[in-house]
Design a protein around this motif. Structure first.
Motif, PDB file in Angstrom:
ATOM      1  N   GLY A  47      -0.199 -14.170  12.640  1.00  0.00           N
ATOM      2  CA  GLY A  47      -0.252 -13.271  11.495  1.00  0.00           C
ATOM      3  C   GLY A  47      -0.915 -13.874  10.269  1.00  0.00           C
ATOM      4  N   LYS A  48      -1.502 -15.055  10.407  1.00  0.00           N
ATOM      5  CA  LYS A  48      -2.081 -15.750   9.253  1.00  0.00           C
ATOM      6  C   LYS A  48      -3.229 -14.952   8.616  1.00  0.00           C
ATOM      7  CE  LYS A  48      -3.243 -19.457  11.537  1.00  0.00           C
ATOM      8  NZ  LYS A  48      -2.912 -18.950  12.889  1.00  0.00           N
ATOM      9  N   SER A  49      -4.162 -14.500   9.454  1.00  0.00           N
ATOM     10  CA  SER A  49      -5.307 -13.751   8.924  1.00  0.00           C
ATOM     11  C   SER A  49      -4.877 -12.422   8.330  1.00  0.00           C
ATOM     12  CB  SER A  49      -6.349 -13.534  10.025  1.00  0.00           C
ATOM     13  OG  SER A  49      -6.934 -14.760  10.399  1.00  0.00           O
ATOM     14  N   THR A  50      -3.894 -11.794   8.927  1.00  0.00           N
ATOM     15  CA  THR A  50      -3.365 -10.538   8.374  1.00  0.00           C
ATOM     16  C   THR A  50      -2.814 -10.775   6.976  1.00  0.00           C
ATOM     17  OG1 THR A  50      -2.816  -9.680  10.571  1.00  0.00           O
ATOM     18  CG2 THR A  50      -1.670  -8.691   8.701  1.00  0.00           C
ATOM     19  N   LEU A  51      -2.097 -11.868   6.816  1.00  0.00           N
ATOM     20  CA  LEU A  51      -1.513 -12.186   5.507  1.00  0.00           C
ATOM     21  C   LEU A  51      -2.605 -12.437   4.462  1.00  0.00           C
ATOM     22  CD1 LEU A  51       1.352 -12.444   4.415  1.00  0.00           C
ATOM     23  CD2 LEU A  51       1.182 -14.895   4.751  1.00  0.00           C
ATOM     24  N   ILE A  52      -3.644 -13.177   4.850  1.00  0.00           N
ATOM     25  CA  ILE A  52      -4.772 -13.411   3.944  1.00  0.00           C
ATOM     26  C   ILE A  52      -5.396 -12.086   3.526  1.00  0.00           C
ATOM     27  CG2 ILE A  52      -7.148 -14.281   3.860  1.00  0.00           C
ATOM     28  CD1 ILE A  52      -5.330 -16.575   3.540  1.00  0.00           C
ATOM     29  N   LYS A  53      -5.541 -11.172   4.479  1.00  0.00           N
ATOM     30  CA  LYS A  53      -6.157  -9.872   4.183  1.00  0.00           C
ATOM     31  C   LYS A  53      -5.273  -9.016   3.272  1.00  0.00           C
ATOM     32  CE  LYS A  53      -9.114  -9.772   8.258  1.00  0.00           C
ATOM     33  NZ  LYS A  53      -9.342  -9.219   9.617  1.00  0.00           N
ATOM     34  N   ILE A  54      -3.973  -9.195   3.357  1.00  0.00           N
ATOM     35  CA  ILE A  54      -3.066  -8.486   2.443  1.00  0.00           C
ATOM     36  C   ILE A  54      -3.230  -9.024   1.020  1.00  0.00           C
ATOM     37  CG2 ILE A  54      -0.620  -8.201   1.817  1.00  0.00           C
ATOM     38  CD1 ILE A  54      -0.020  -8.048   4.852  1.00  0.00           C
ATOM     39  N   ILE A  55      -3.265 -10.348   0.887  1.00  0.00           N
ATOM     40  CA  ILE A  55      -3.397 -10.944  -0.446  1.00  0.00           C
ATOM     41  C   ILE A  55      -4.753 -10.619  -1.059  1.00  0.00           C
ATOM     42  CG2 ILE A  55      -3.387 -13.124  -1.746  1.00  0.00           C
ATOM     43  CD1 ILE A  55      -1.636 -14.282   0.537  1.00  0.00           C
ATOM     44  N   SER A  56      -5.779 -10.533  -0.212  1.00  0.00           N
ATOM     45  CA  SER A  56      -7.140 -10.295  -0.725  1.00  0.00           C
ATOM     46  C   SER A  56      -7.499  -8.816  -0.808  1.00  0.00           C
ATOM     47  CB  SER A  56      -8.159 -11.019   0.156  1.00  0.00           C
ATOM     48  OG  SER A  56      -8.113 -10.535   1.481  1.00  0.00           O
ATOM     49  N   GLY A  57      -6.549  -7.922  -0.536  1.00  0.00           N
ATOM     50  CA  GLY A  57      -6.784  -6.500  -0.752  1.00  0.00           C
ATOM     51  C   GLY A  57      -7.433  -5.752   0.389  1.00  0.00           C
ATOM     52  N   ALA A  74      -0.862  -3.650  -7.375  1.00  0.00           N
ATOM     53  CA  ALA A  74      -1.152  -2.961  -6.117  1.00  0.00           C
ATOM     54  C   ALA A  74      -2.495  -3.484  -5.631  1.00  0.00           C
ATOM     55  CB  ALA A  74      -1.196  -1.453  -6.332  1.00  0.00           C
ATOM     56  N   MET A  75      -2.471  -4.395  -4.669  1.00  0.00           N
ATOM     57  CA  MET A  75      -3.706  -5.004  -4.187  1.00  0.00           C
ATOM     58  C   MET A  75      -4.350  -4.055  -3.184  1.00  0.00           C
ATOM     59  SD  MET A  75      -4.746  -7.854  -5.443  1.00  0.00           S
ATOM     60  CE  MET A  75      -3.443  -9.044  -5.611  1.00  0.00           C
ATOM     61  N   SER A  76      -4.975  -3.000  -3.733  1.00  0.00           N
ATOM     62  CA  SER A  76      -5.437  -1.888  -2.901  1.00  0.00           C
ATOM     63  C   SER A  76      -6.846  -2.057  -2.366  1.00  0.00           C
ATOM     64  CB  SER A  76      -5.352  -0.588  -3.714  1.00  0.00           C
ATOM     65  OG  SER A  76      -6.033  -0.753  -4.956  1.00  0.00           O
ATOM     66  N   SER A  77      -7.563  -3.080  -2.818  1.00  0.00           N
ATOM     67  CA  SER A  77      -8.929  -3.299  -2.351  1.00  0.00           C
ATOM     68  C   SER A  77      -9.345  -4.739  -2.649  1.00  0.00           C
ATOM     69  CB  SER A  77      -9.905  -2.339  -3.038  1.00  0.00           C
ATOM     70  OG  SER A  77     -10.027  -2.665  -4.410  1.00  0.00           O
ATOM     71  N   ALA A  78     -10.434  -5.170  -2.006  1.00  0.00           N
ATOM     72  CA  ALA A  78     -10.952  -6.515  -2.274  1.00  0.00           C
ATOM     73  C   ALA A  78     -11.408  -6.620  -3.725  1.00  0.00           C
ATOM     74  CB  ALA A  78     -12.099  -6.825  -1.320  1.00  0.00           C
ATOM     75  N   THR A  79     -11.932  -5.517  -4.269  1.00  0.00           N
ATOM     76  CA  THR A  79     -12.352  -5.506  -5.674  1.00  0.00           C
ATOM     77  C   THR A  79     -11.163  -5.734  -6.593  1.00  0.00           C
ATOM     78  OG1 THR A  79     -14.165  -3.991  -5.175  1.00  0.00           O
ATOM     79  CG2 THR A  79     -13.464  -4.133  -7.468  1.00  0.00           C
ATOM     80  N   LYS A  80     -10.040  -5.117  -6.256  1.00  0.00           N
ATOM     81  CA  LYS A  80      -8.817  -5.274  -7.056  1.00  0.00           C
ATOM     82  C   LYS A  80      -8.339  -6.729  -7.023  1.00  0.00           C
ATOM     83  CE  LYS A  80      -5.413  -3.325  -9.417  1.00  0.00           C
ATOM     84  NZ  LYS A  80      -5.633  -2.635 -10.701  1.00  0.00           N
ATOM     85  N   ALA A  81      -8.436  -7.346  -5.851  1.00  0.00           N
ATOM     86  CA  ALA A  81      -8.035  -8.750  -5.740  1.00  0.00           C
ATOM     87  C   ALA A  81      -8.914  -9.628  -6.612  1.00  0.00           C
ATOM     88  CB  ALA A  81      -8.095  -9.204  -4.277  1.00  0.00           C
ATOM     89  N   ARG A  82     -10.239  -9.368  -6.580  1.00  0.00           N
ATOM     90  CA  ARG A  82     -11.152 -10.153  -7.417  1.00  0.00           C
ATOM     91  C   ARG A  82     -10.865  -9.941  -8.895  1.00  0.00           C
ATOM     92  NH1 ARG A  82     -14.968  -8.742  -3.275  1.00  0.00           N
ATOM     93  NH2 ARG A  82     -15.700  -6.953  -4.484  1.00  0.00           N
TER      94      ARG A  82
END
Length: 250
Positions: A47-57, A74-82
């Motif tokens: 589940g490591k990559s899934t977790l990274i994808k959650i944190i990065s939106g 609300a980390m709803s997109s990669a843009t939001k994470a950035r």
């Protein structure tokens, strides 16, 4: 910045992610402090990559909370994470091979000048040189084309780009998997230097040697479940292996 030195840059609370009837992440909680390097370890499918994808939106968690500097987001997109100061270095690096180092550093976020919005190449080149000097990324020049660089140099450029844009946290997914011993050591030195910039780091690595060299804490995942978190200096490889596998290490 008003945060206290001990305030976590990232706090995940009871994160759960399911895809239909399949639970990929179950009840995961973690904090990362400014300048702290946390390693995320586990077998393939943990589940490591899934977790990274959650944190990065990339993925939205099914439930649970994400806090940046103590504020829920609300980390709803990669843009939001950035926008929240989070950058990712994936295994494939996502570099434009035909472009120069400085254009890659500012890819999609180019500096412009004048009423016509012309590219401010001089400023981008100067900023690239400053950053690679600071991180000690050994490249011929900011003008060098990515395709002409070694694997370690490319990885250094990808980390430098993330460092330039990250205000809070950098996520590293197997940053040295394709590198030799010497280039791995160089990239590890760059990662270690991020601590001085007070940026939090979450690193996925299959190399326990690397994990013990770089990390302050180690978080173990197994089949989507958080097995535990250990302070690196207070554990050893046997304990971590037994947590990863579920078997007692001899």
């Amino acid at each position: 910045m008003n945060q206290s030195p001990t305030a976590p840059v990232l706090a995940l609370g009871n994160i759960r992610k399911s895809f239909g009837g399949v639970v990929a992440i179950e009840d995961f909680s973690l904090t990362i402090a400014p300048g702290e390097i946390v390693a995320l370890v586990g077998d393939n499918g943990a589940g490591k990559s899934t977790l990274i994808k959650i944190i990065s939106g990339v993925y939205v968690p099914t439930s649970g909370s994400i806090l940046i500097d103590g504020e829920p987001v609300a980390m709803s997109s990669a843009t939001k994470a950035r926008e929240n100061g989070i950058e990712v270095v994936y295994q494939d690096l996502a570099l434009a091979e035909q472009q120069s180092v400085y254009m890659n550093l500012f890819l999609g976020r180019e500096m412009t000048k004048g009423p016509l919005g012309q590219l401010d190449r001089k400023s981008m080149i100067a900023e690239t040189q400053r950053l690679v000097d600071e991180l000690d990324v050994r490249i011929p020049s900011p003008h060098a084309t990515i395709r002409d660089l070694s694997g370690g140099q490319r990885q250094g450029v990808a980390i430098a780009r993330a460092t330039h844009w990250a205000k809070k946290l950098i996520l590293l997914d197997e940053p040295t998997a394709a590198l030799g011993v010497a280039e791995t050591a160089k990239v590890e030195a760059i990662i270690a230097a991020l601590k001085a910039r007070n940026i939090g780091v979450l690193i996925i690595s299959h190399s326990l040697d690397q994990v013990f060299r770089l990390s302050d804490r180690i978080c173990v995942l197994r089949r989507g479940k958080q097995i535990g978190i250990r302070t690196t200096a207070a554990t050893d490889k046997n304990e971590i292996v037994s947590m990863i596998t579920g078997l007692n290490a001899s």
